[in-house]
Design a protein around this motif. Sequence first.
Motif, PDB file in Angstrom:
ATOM      1  N   ARG A  55       3.483   5.874   3.966  1.00 44.15           N
ATOM      2  CA  ARG A  55       4.102   7.063   4.076  1.00 44.15           C
ATOM      3  C   ARG A  55       4.889   7.006   5.334  1.00 44.15           C
ATOM      4  O   ARG A  55       6.208   7.386   5.380  1.00 44.15           O
ATOM      5  CB  ARG A  55       3.102   8.021   4.229  1.00 44.15           C
ATOM      6  CG  ARG A  55       3.031   9.073   3.004  1.00 44.15           C
ATOM      7  CD  ARG A  55       4.499   9.709   2.648  1.00 44.15           C
ATOM      8  NE  ARG A  55       4.297  10.419   1.349  1.00 44.15           N
ATOM      9  CZ  ARG A  55       5.280  10.485   0.365  1.00 44.15           C
ATOM     10  NH1 ARG A  55       6.029   9.278   0.536  1.00 44.15           N
ATOM     11  NH2 ARG A  55       5.243  11.059  -0.665  1.00 44.15           N
ATOM     12  N   TYR A  81      -4.057  -1.225   9.490  1.00 46.15           N
ATOM     13  CA  TYR A  81      -3.015  -0.332   8.886  1.00 46.15           C
ATOM     14  C   TYR A  81      -2.037  -1.268   8.144  1.00 46.15           C
ATOM     15  O   TYR A  81      -1.600  -2.144   9.105  1.00 46.15           O
ATOM     16  CB  TYR A  81      -2.126   0.612   9.903  1.00 46.15           C
ATOM     17  CG  TYR A  81      -2.953   1.618  10.695  1.00 46.15           C
ATOM     18  CD1 TYR A  81      -2.782   3.183   9.888  1.00 46.15           C
ATOM     19  CD2 TYR A  81      -3.854   1.456  11.614  1.00 46.15           C
ATOM     20  CE1 TYR A  81      -3.333   3.989  10.522  1.00 46.15           C
ATOM     21  CE2 TYR A  81      -4.512   2.538  12.121  1.00 46.15           C
ATOM     22  CZ  TYR A  81      -4.203   3.850  11.562  1.00 46.15           C
ATOM     23  OH  TYR A  81      -4.670   4.858  12.210  1.00 46.15           O
ATOM     24  N   ARG A 120       0.832  -1.011   0.058  1.00 45.48           N
ATOM     25  CA  ARG A 120       0.096  -0.058  -0.117  1.00 45.48           C
ATOM     26  C   ARG A 120       0.839   1.311   0.131  1.00 45.48           C
ATOM     27  O   ARG A 120       2.008   1.240   0.042  1.00 45.48           O
ATOM     28  CB  ARG A 120      -0.902  -0.038   0.993  1.00 45.48           C
ATOM     29  CG  ARG A 120      -2.214  -0.883   1.195  1.00 45.48           C
ATOM     30  CD  ARG A 120      -3.211  -0.649  -0.007  1.00 45.48           C
ATOM     31  NE  ARG A 120      -4.261  -1.530   0.191  1.00 45.48           N
ATOM     32  CZ  ARG A 120      -4.439  -2.587  -0.390  1.00 45.48           C
ATOM     33  NH1 ARG A 120      -3.320  -3.143  -0.812  1.00 45.48           N
ATOM     34  NH2 ARG A 120      -5.502  -3.307  -0.332  1.00 45.48           N
ATOM     35  N   ARG A 121       0.202   2.319   0.016  1.00 43.70           N
ATOM     36  CA  ARG A 121       1.148   3.636   0.028  1.00 43.70           C
ATOM     37  C   ARG A 121       1.654   4.065   1.458  1.00 43.70           C
ATOM     38  O   ARG A 121       1.101   4.708   2.346  1.00 43.70           O
ATOM     39  CB  ARG A 121       0.371   4.787  -0.541  1.00 43.70           C
ATOM     40  CG  ARG A 121       1.257   5.963  -0.651  1.00 43.70           C
ATOM     41  CD  ARG A 121       0.469   6.910  -1.724  1.00 43.70           C
ATOM     42  NE  ARG A 121       1.322   8.263  -1.868  1.00 43.70           N
ATOM     43  CZ  ARG A 121       0.755   9.451  -1.469  1.00 43.70           C
ATOM     44  NH1 ARG A 121      -0.151   9.555  -1.212  1.00 43.70           N
ATOM     45  NH2 ARG A 121       1.612  10.217  -1.395  1.00 43.70           N
ATOM     46  N   CYS A 172       0.032   8.319   9.410  1.00 47.92           N
ATOM     47  CA  CYS A 172      -0.343   9.142   8.214  1.00 47.92           C
ATOM     48  C   CYS A 172      -1.629   8.661   7.815  1.00 47.92           C
ATOM     49  O   CYS A 172      -2.152   9.502   6.813  1.00 47.92           O
ATOM     50  CB  CYS A 172       0.873   9.132   7.081  1.00 47.92           C
ATOM     51  SG  CYS A 172       0.823   7.764   6.119  1.00 47.92           S
ATOM     52  N   GLY A 173      -2.158   7.473   7.677  1.00 51.17           N
ATOM     53  CA  GLY A 173      -3.373   7.086   7.382  1.00 51.17           C
ATOM     54  C   GLY A 173      -3.586   6.634   5.978  1.00 51.17           C
ATOM     55  O   GLY A 173      -4.540   6.138   5.537  1.00 51.17           O
ATOM     56  N   HIS A 174      -2.607   6.652   5.059  1.00 52.03           N
ATOM     57  CA  HIS A 174      -2.284   6.133   3.617  1.00 52.03           C
ATOM     58  C   HIS A 174      -2.632   4.609   3.647  1.00 52.03           C
ATOM     59  O   HIS A 174      -3.288   4.380   2.568  1.00 52.03           O
ATOM     60  CB  HIS A 174      -1.232   6.674   2.905  1.00 52.03           C
ATOM     61  CG  HIS A 174      -1.290   8.137   2.486  1.00 52.03           C
ATOM     62  ND1 HIS A 174      -0.619   9.333   3.462  1.00 52.03           N
ATOM     63  CD2 HIS A 174      -1.867   8.645   1.493  1.00 52.03           C
ATOM     64  CE1 HIS A 174      -0.981  10.328   3.028  1.00 52.03           C
ATOM     65  NE2 HIS A 174      -1.456  10.139   1.826  1.00 52.03           N
ATOM     66  N   ILE A 208      -4.664   2.718   5.148  1.00 50.69           N
ATOM     67  CA  ILE A 208      -5.653   2.136   6.006  1.00 50.69           C
ATOM     68  C   ILE A 208      -6.478   1.374   5.065  1.00 50.69           C
ATOM     69  O   ILE A 208      -7.026   1.716   3.913  1.00 50.69           O
ATOM     70  CB  ILE A 208      -6.567   3.179   6.787  1.00 50.69           C
ATOM     71  CG1 ILE A 208      -5.740   3.670   7.954  1.00 50.69           C
ATOM     72  CG2 ILE A 208      -7.762   2.722   7.041  1.00 50.69           C
ATOM     73  CD1 ILE A 208      -6.352   4.853   8.529  1.00 50.69           C
TER      74      ILE A 208
END
Lengths: 289, 334
Positions: free
Chosen positions: A250, A269, A247-248, A256-258, A260
Motif C-alpha cells: 500500500r 516487509y 503482496r498488497r 502500512c503493514g499490509h 508483512i
Amino acid sequence: MNPFQTYDARILEIKELTPREKLFTLRFVDPEINKEFTYKPGQFVIVDIRGFGEFPISLCSSPTRTGYFQLCVRRVGRMTKYMHKLKEGDIIGIRGPYGNGFPMEEMEDSNLLLVAGGLGMAPLRSVLWYALDSGKYKQIYLFYGTKSYEDILFRDEIIHLLKHGEAMNCRVKLAYEVESPSCIYLEKGFAPKVCKGVVTDLFRGEELDVENTYALICGPPVMYKFVIKELLDRKLTPGRIYMTLERRMRCGIGKCGHCIVGTSTSIKYICKDGPVFTYWEALSTRGLI
Amino acid sequence: MRYVKLPSENFEEFFNSLKSWGTVYAPVKQGNIYSFKQVNTLGEVSLNYTRTMLPPKKFFVHPKDTLLKLKNGRWEESKEVEKIVLFGVHSCDIHGLQILDKVYLAEPIDPYYKNRRENAVIIGISCMPDEYCFCKSLGTHFAMHGFDLFLHELPDGWLVRVGSVKGHEIAWANESLFEEVTEEDLKHFKEFEDKRSASFKKHLNKEGLADMLDLAFDSPVWKKYERICLGCGNCNMVCPTCRCYEVCDYWINAYESVRVRRYDSCFMETHGLVAGGHNFRPTRLDRFRHRYYCKSYFDPSAGFNCVGCGRCDEFCPAKIEHVKVLDEVREELK
C-alpha cells in the motif's frame, strides 16, 4: 520531504499488449526529476491516479534506456481499470522507485536464467533488457510460461528473440497452455523452443551450468514451488535463486503493514526488504512463497 | 536523570502550568471506560485509571488521518499540527509509542507522525496493575526513556523523573513548585515499586517465545481459537503497537479531493487481498495466527512488538486472552 508526495508524469504512449494488459510509457514532467530518476530491475513504483487512489506496479523497462520508463498494467481491479481509461498525454503521479531490485552487479559474468509466468514477464523484461544492453552477462535464458498466444506479453519482442536471440547469447523458450493455430505456427517455426505445457516443461533437455548460473523467477504464487524444485533438482544453490514476490503493497515504504510476511522469528516487509528474495530467505521466512 | 519532588499541595498549580505547553489531554472516565480527553481542570482527570480504550497512538496516528489535499490537480500536504501535552501516560504506552517510533521514524520518515511527536509533551504516571496487565513479563512496566516527565506516586506528592530537554524546560519553568528528593521519598518510591511489582496477576513466559511460536505453526490451538475469534479487529484498534493502515481517496467536491489513511486490521479479509483476487491470508486461521506472530516478533534492538497493556484482552468480545493463547500453544508443543 513528504514521502507520500507523488510527481507528475506524462503518458507518452499507450500500447495494448493483450486485451487485459497495456504498456504505458511515461516521463516525468519536471526535467530535473526525469534526470535523477533511476532504478534497478525488479524495483517498483506507486502509481497515483489523483482523487482515485494509488497502486504499486513493477517497472518493466530497463534503466539502461533513459528518458522514459514503462509500466505494464493488467486490468484486474478498480484502480487498474481507471489506469486503462487514461489517454496518451494524460498526467498521473508517480513515487518511488521502491524495493531492493535484483543484484545485477553481483550476477555479472554469469549466466542468467529468467523464469517468467504470465504477468511475471513484466519485471523480468527489465532484467532482460538490462542484461542485453549491458553485455556483462554470459548466456541469458528466458523460460516464459503463458496461457495462450493472445496472452504473450511483449509478443513482438519475444518472437524477435526466438528468431534472433542466439546471436545475442539469449535463448528464449515459451510454453503455452491453450492451443490455437497461432501457437501451432510458433511451435512449428521454433521447435523445440516453443511447446505446449507449463513453464517447468521448458527445463527438459536443457543443460544448466549450475556453478555459473543465477535463476530469477517471477510469476503467479503457485509457480514458485514447482520452479524452485526444478532448480534444486539441478543442484542450483539456494543463494543463486532469486525471486520477486507480490503482496498488497500500500505504502511501499514499510509503514502500512499490509505486506508483512513471516513469523515471530523472521518478519519481512515485501516492499522494503524485497520484493526480491533468495531462496535462503524463503527457507527462513514462513509464508514468503 | 534528574529527580525532583512535587509536593501534593503544588500539584494542581503544576498541572495548570502545563496548559502553556499545549492543549492538555488526560485520562477521563466515561461510563465504564477511560479515554484520553482534553481537560481543563485537574478534577476531570482520573489519576488512578487502569487503561484507556484507545492508546495514545491516536494522537500520533489518527484513526482517520488526512495526508494530502488535492487542489488544482496538485497534492498539498496537510500540515495542521497541534501542540499537546499528554498527561498521565502509563509506562506500557510509552513503550508502545517507542515501537511506533521505530516504524514511523525509520527512513523514509513519516512527516505527519514526526511533527506530532515533536509537538507533544509526554508526562508519564505510575500505575497499579489490574488482572489484565502483563507488562512486567515484557519489561515494559518501567519506562527509562520516551517521556519528558514521569510522576511516581508518593504518600505526600510525586517523585518526578525528568527524561528529556523539554522535561527540563518544564521543570525549570516551575522550579518554585519542586523540592529536593529526600531519602525518605526514595524509600517510599521503592516501596511503591515493590508493591506494584508484587501485584501482577498475569505472567507471560517469554522464554524462547519467538522460536517456540515459529515451531508451533501447525498447533491445534490456533484452530481452536480460530473458531472462537469473531475476526472483528477490536484487538488491533486498541493495541498501542498495531499500526496497519489503509489509504483511500475521497472527493470533497468536483474539484477537491483528500487522501486519507485510516486504521486497518489484519483480521479483515481484505488485509492480504491483492488485485485479481488472490488472498495471501485467506482464512481466519491465517489471520489469527498472523497477529500473534506479529505481536511476538522479537527484534533484538527493541524487544517484542507487544507491551503487555492488556487492552486486547479487556476489549475482546470473545474473551480471548493473549497470554492464555500463547501458554496453550506452548503447552501443546511439549
